[in-house]
Motif scaffolding. Structure first.
Motif, mmCIF file in Angstrom:
data_model
loop_
_atom_site.group_PDB
_atom_site.id
_atom_site.type_symbol
_atom_site.label_atom_id
_atom_site.label_comp_id
_atom_site.label_asym_id
_atom_site.label_seq_id
_atom_site.Cartn_x
_atom_site.Cartn_y
_atom_site.Cartn_z
ATOM 1 N N ALA A 256 0.833 -1.202 0.000
ATOM 2 C CA ALA A 256 0.000 0.000 0.000
ATOM 3 C C ALA A 256 0.869 1.256 0.000
ATOM 4 O O ALA A 256 0.601 2.214 -0.737
ATOM 5 N N ALA A 257 1.923 1.250 0.817
ATOM 6 C CA ALA A 257 2.829 2.406 0.858
ATOM 7 C C ALA A 257 3.494 2.607 -0.497
ATOM 8 O O ALA A 257 3.641 3.742 -0.972
ATOM 9 N N ALA A 258 3.872 1.507 -1.141
ATOM 10 C CA ALA A 258 4.509 1.609 -2.455
ATOM 11 C C ALA A 258 3.540 2.156 -3.495
ATOM 12 O O ALA A 258 3.937 2.910 -4.395
ATOM 13 N N GLU A 259 2.256 1.796 -3.391
ATOM 14 C CA GLU A 259 1.266 2.301 -4.336
ATOM 15 C C GLU A 259 0.927 3.761 -4.065
ATOM 16 O O GLU A 259 0.724 4.552 -4.989
ATOM 17 N N PHE A 260 0.876 4.134 -2.797
ATOM 18 C CA PHE A 260 0.616 5.527 -2.438
ATOM 19 C C PHE A 260 1.726 6.460 -2.916
ATOM 20 O O PHE A 260 1.482 7.597 -3.318
ATOM 21 N N SER A 261 2.962 6.009 -2.804
ATOM 22 C CA SER A 261 4.129 6.883 -2.959
ATOM 23 C C SER A 261 4.101 7.744 -4.223
ATOM 24 O O SER A 261 4.219 8.974 -4.136
ATOM 25 N N PRO A 262 3.960 7.157 -5.421
ATOM 26 C CA PRO A 262 3.944 8.023 -6.612
ATOM 27 C C PRO A 262 2.699 8.896 -6.716
ATOM 28 O O PRO A 262 2.715 9.912 -7.407
ATOM 29 N N LEU A 263 1.622 8.500 -6.039
ATOM 30 C CA LEU A 263 0.389 9.276 -6.102
ATOM 31 C C LEU A 263 0.500 10.588 -5.338
ATOM 32 O O LEU A 263 -0.119 11.588 -5.699
ATOM 33 N N ILE A 264 1.280 10.585 -4.250
ATOM 34 C CA ILE A 264 1.352 11.775 -3.409
ATOM 35 C C ILE A 264 2.762 12.340 -3.251
ATOM 36 O O ILE A 264 2.955 13.341 -2.582
ATOM 37 N N GLY A 265 3.748 11.691 -3.884
ATOM 38 C CA GLY A 265 5.101 12.227 -3.886
ATOM 39 C C GLY A 265 5.809 12.148 -2.554
ATOM 40 O O GLY A 265 6.643 13.000 -2.241
ATOM 41 N N ILE A 266 5.491 11.136 -1.757
ATOM 42 C CA ILE A 266 6.150 10.923 -0.467
ATOM 43 C C ILE A 266 6.767 9.533 -0.488
ATOM 44 O O ILE A 266 6.111 8.566 -0.905
#
Length: 321
Positions: A256-266
């Motif tokens: 989930a963190a890996a999928e979130f990362s490019p979406l929010i730039g964190i």
């Protein structure tokens, strides 16, 4: 000859009428397929993952609905759009719906996620002389007005014996608040995850307090009253999609963190910290949660932050029969 002309004319009329009727018959289902649920989301949370995975579109297709997504920087702006009739569904923390209901927004609570008190905090720079919330007296705190951290700030000050009127507030969006915080233009910053985790990890921002023992930090899901009444099956389908995504996040935090990362730039490691502080298990509103929201509303009224009393009970979805 006149008879022939009339006959041909009638034939043309009949053909045209048949074409129009056929077009009408075939247009009706097409129009039904054009029904849309407009969902507001923020750059972090279950809804953005639901959007990214495309699960909701397949759930709603049999109901004749498509989905239109709209991104907002924070909860207050999202609920302003709901109030204006620009969206049908969205989610925020505790405080935004209080301000929105006081402003007459036709919102209805349709679900909540369990308490996540560590997912918001009042931060100071790592070398700040401020050590406790009581030290905020006379200082300037940045926050997004009407957001969930607004209530955290109110309650933390109350517990520390500091009047809300004895601090200065700088109402800024998360991006602008981060910039002001790093420049030293404000003394403290009340903020939520993942911005909180990013500040803690990248610039060693230090929490004076998080919500533990002070506030619950619930996440709420909303629809407009009209949409919830008109299309309850769509609201239920969205909530089922949220539940599915939530279960996946809990079982797969690294993914989930890996999928979130490019979406929010964190970076993903920072998001893993933030995800560990959240609860992903959407449920119907309980009497206890409604009572907690009423306490938020009453606190804001006492401080003059909302113009009139509101009843959370007036904004609850009717139980299913």
């Amino acid at each position: 000859m006149p008879f022939d002309i009339t006959r041909r004319h009638l034939a043309h009329l009949a053909a045209g009428l048949a074409t129009s009727l056929a077009a009408g018959l075939f247009a009706a289902p097409a129009l039904a397929q054009e029904k849309v649920v407009r969902i507001g989301y923020q750059k972090y949370g279950t809804l953005i993952l639901l959007k990214n995975k495309g699960l909701l579109e397949s759930r709603l297709k049999p109901l004749g609905y498509s989905v239109k997504w709209a991104e907002f920087p924070a909860g207050p702006q999202l609920l302003e759009a709901l109030n204006a009739g620009a969206i049908d569904f969205g989610n925020t923390g505790e405080a935004p719906p209080i301000f929105a209901q006081a402003a007459g927004a036709p919102l209805v609570y349709v679900g909540f996620e369990p308490a996540a008190p560590q997912g918001e905090a009042i931060l100071v720079p790592k070398d700040s002389p401020l050590k406790t919330v009581a030290d905020l007296k006379g200082k300037t705190v940045a926050l997004n007005k009407g957001s969930n951290v607004h209530y955290l700030l109110v309650k933390a000050l109350e517990e520390a014996g500091v009047a809300y009127a004895d601090i200065k507030t700088a109402f800024l969006t998360p991006a602008d608040a981060r910039a002001a915080f790093e420049r030293g233009s404000v003394d403290a910053w009340a903020i939520w995850d993942p911005f909180q985790a990013a500040a803690e990890q990248t610039i060693a921002a230090r929490p004076l307090a998080d919500g533990t023992g002070i506030v619950s930090n619930y996440q709420f899901y909303f629809s407009t009253r009209a949409f919830a009444d008109q299309a309850p099956q769509v609201v239920d389908a969205v909530l089922a999609g949220v539940a599915e995504i939530g279960a996946w996040v809990k079982a797969n935090p690294k993914a989930a963190a890996a999928e979130f990362s490019p979406l929010i730039g964190i970076p993903a490691p920072i998001l893993e910290v933030a995800l560990a502080r959240q609860q992903y298990d959407v449920k119907p509103i309980t009497p206890e949660v409604a009572a907690a929201q009423q306490q938020v509303a009453d606190a804001f009224l006492a401080l003059g932050l909302i113009p009139k009393p509101i009843r959370i009970a007036d904004a609850l979805r009717a139980p299913k029969s």
